[in-house]
Design a protein around this motif. Structure first.
Motif, PDB file in Angstrom:
ATOM      1  N   THR A   1       0.838  -1.199   0.000  1.00  0.00           N
ATOM      2  CA  THR A   1       0.000   0.000   0.000  1.00  0.00           C
ATOM      3  C   THR A   1       0.871   1.247   0.000  1.00  0.00           C
ATOM      4  OG1 THR A   1      -1.715  -1.180   1.229  1.00  0.00           O
ATOM      5  CG2 THR A   1      -1.840   1.214   1.214  1.00  0.00           C
ATOM      6  N   TYR A   2       0.471   2.221  -0.828  1.00  0.00           N
ATOM      7  CA  TYR A   2       1.200   3.486  -0.919  1.00  0.00           C
ATOM      8  C   TYR A   2       0.301   4.618  -0.452  1.00  0.00           C
ATOM      9  CZ  TYR A   2       3.506   7.574  -2.969  1.00  0.00           C
ATOM     10  OH  TYR A   2       4.102   8.793  -3.157  1.00  0.00           O
TER      11      TYR A   2
ATOM     12  N   PRO B   1      -2.769   2.390  -4.089  1.00  0.00           N
ATOM     13  CA  PRO B   1      -2.873   3.675  -3.384  1.00  0.00           C
ATOM     14  C   PRO B   1      -3.972   3.634  -2.323  1.00  0.00           C
ATOM     15  CG  PRO B   1      -3.884   3.835  -5.547  1.00  0.00           C
ATOM     16  CD  PRO B   1      -3.238   2.477  -5.483  1.00  0.00           C
TER      17      PRO B   1
ATOM     18  N   THR C   1       1.792  -1.399  -6.515  1.00  0.00           N
ATOM     19  CA  THR C   1       1.345  -0.796  -5.261  1.00  0.00           C
ATOM     20  C   THR C   1      -0.110  -0.380  -5.388  1.00  0.00           C
ATOM     21  OG1 THR C   1       2.053   1.432  -5.899  1.00  0.00           O
ATOM     22  CG2 THR C   1       3.658   0.056  -4.725  1.00  0.00           C
TER      23      THR C   1
ATOM     24  N   ARG D   1       0.355   8.656  -0.071  1.00  0.00           N
ATOM     25  CA  ARG D   1       1.044   9.900  -0.412  1.00  0.00           C
ATOM     26  C   ARG D   1       0.796  10.912   0.706  1.00  0.00           C
ATOM     27  NH1 ARG D   1      -0.987  12.754  -5.706  1.00  0.00           N
ATOM     28  NH2 ARG D   1      -2.796  13.044  -4.351  1.00  0.00           N
TER      29      ARG D   1
ATOM     30  N   ALA E   1       6.048  10.005   1.930  1.00  0.00           N
ATOM     31  CA  ALA E   1       5.118   8.917   1.656  1.00  0.00           C
ATOM     32  C   ALA E   1       5.289   7.816   2.694  1.00  0.00           C
ATOM     33  CB  ALA E   1       5.339   8.352   0.255  1.00  0.00           C
TER      34      ALA E   1
ATOM     35  N   PHE F   1       4.932   3.531   2.868  1.00  0.00           N
ATOM     36  CA  PHE F   1       4.702   2.239   2.233  1.00  0.00           C
ATOM     37  C   PHE F   1       4.348   1.237   3.331  1.00  0.00           C
ATOM     38  CE2 PHE F   1       7.396   4.380  -0.817  1.00  0.00           C
ATOM     39  CZ  PHE F   1       6.917   3.963  -2.040  1.00  0.00           C
TER      40      PHE F   1
ATOM     41  N   ILE G   1      10.047  -4.275  -2.308  1.00  0.00           N
ATOM     42  CA  ILE G   1      10.274  -3.142  -3.200  1.00  0.00           C
ATOM     43  C   ILE G   1      11.586  -3.436  -3.912  1.00  0.00           C
ATOM     44  CG2 ILE G   1      10.694  -0.659  -3.361  1.00  0.00           C
ATOM     45  CD1 ILE G   1       8.989  -0.287  -0.883  1.00  0.00           C
TER      46      ILE G   1
ATOM     47  N   TYR H   1      -4.477   9.077   2.421  1.00  0.00           N
ATOM     48  CA  TYR H   1      -3.734   9.426   3.613  1.00  0.00           C
ATOM     49  C   TYR H   1      -4.633  10.217   4.574  1.00  0.00           C
ATOM     50  CZ  TYR H   1      -0.341  11.887   6.561  1.00  0.00           C
ATOM     51  OH  TYR H   1       0.344  12.401   7.639  1.00  0.00           O
TER      52      TYR H   1
END
Length: 216
Positions: A61-62, A208, A206, A64, A74, A76, A84, A211
């Motif tokens: 999961t990313y 998204p 990844t 931002r 960010a 991760f 990664i 956030y």
């Protein structure tokens, strides 16, 4: 917390521009100050709680946190055994803090980039609260992460990737022997390998996620 990090870095940029130095160059004093502030950063500031992810799908999961002209933040979140892949941060200083969990790190620094020759460091394990700093030419600028368990990593990139400014993310495969002859000075180093540039691995994907933590 995050605004304090931005303020520290931008104050350093202003001072260095006044001294006619590279606007993106970070002094050791600035790096130390950022590391000290990162020591107080935790999952609560970033809204990244362990329980919110471990019952979800096993995908990277990313989140931002902030994308600014002079830096990127960010998070991760990696499920166990996810990775990664080996990549670089050209011309960048990167701060990585493990919020929870642990990762195995494989890292390299180029010693003759035109030939693809790089120094290989011993594998390392980074656990909760630990911070890694890499510079453009040291600290393991080319690296990969493999999660040993559910793991959250906060990344601060200074400056950010930029296609227009030539800072692209490149991916690599290590080769013990590329067929290129090493120079005698480098032949004496048993910790050098060749890094072949490759496309982003198709297995690296990844997901998204919005956030919800502290704003910059």
């Amino acid at each position: 917390m995050l605004r304090g990090l931005v303020r520290t870095i931008r104050n350093a940029f202003s001072d260095q521009r006044a001294r006619m130095r590279s606007s993106f160059e970070l002094s050791e004093a600035t790096v130390s100050s950022v590391v000290k502030q990162l020591g107080d950063l935790n999952e609560s500031h970033l809204g990244v709680q362990h329980a919110d992810f471990v019952k979800g799908p096993p995908v990277i999961t990313y989140l931002r946190v902030a994308e600014l002209d002079d830096m990127t933040m960010a998070v991760f979140v990696l499920p166990p055994a996810s990775m990664i892949p080996l990549h670089d941060h050209p011309g960048m200083t990167v701060f990585s803090k493990v919020l929870w969990g642990s990762i195995e790190v494989e890292s390299y620094d180029f010693v003759a980039e035109a030939q693809g020759l790089a120094r290989r460091y011993l594998p390392d394990v980074v656990g909760p609260g630990e911070i890694r700093v890499l510079r453009p030419d040291s600290g393991g600028n080319v690296h990969s992460f493999r999660a040993r368990e559910w793991t959250a990593v906060f990344d601060l990139l200074v400056p950010p990737y930029s296609v227009l400014e030539g800072r692209l993310c490149n991916y690599y495969d290590p080769l013990e022997d590329s067929g290129i002859e090493k120079t005698s000075s480098l032949e004496e180093q048993n910790d050098t390998v060749f890094l072949r540039r490759v496309r982003q691995p198709s297995t690296y994907v990844t997901a998204p996620r919005q956030y919800r933590g502290e704003q910059v």
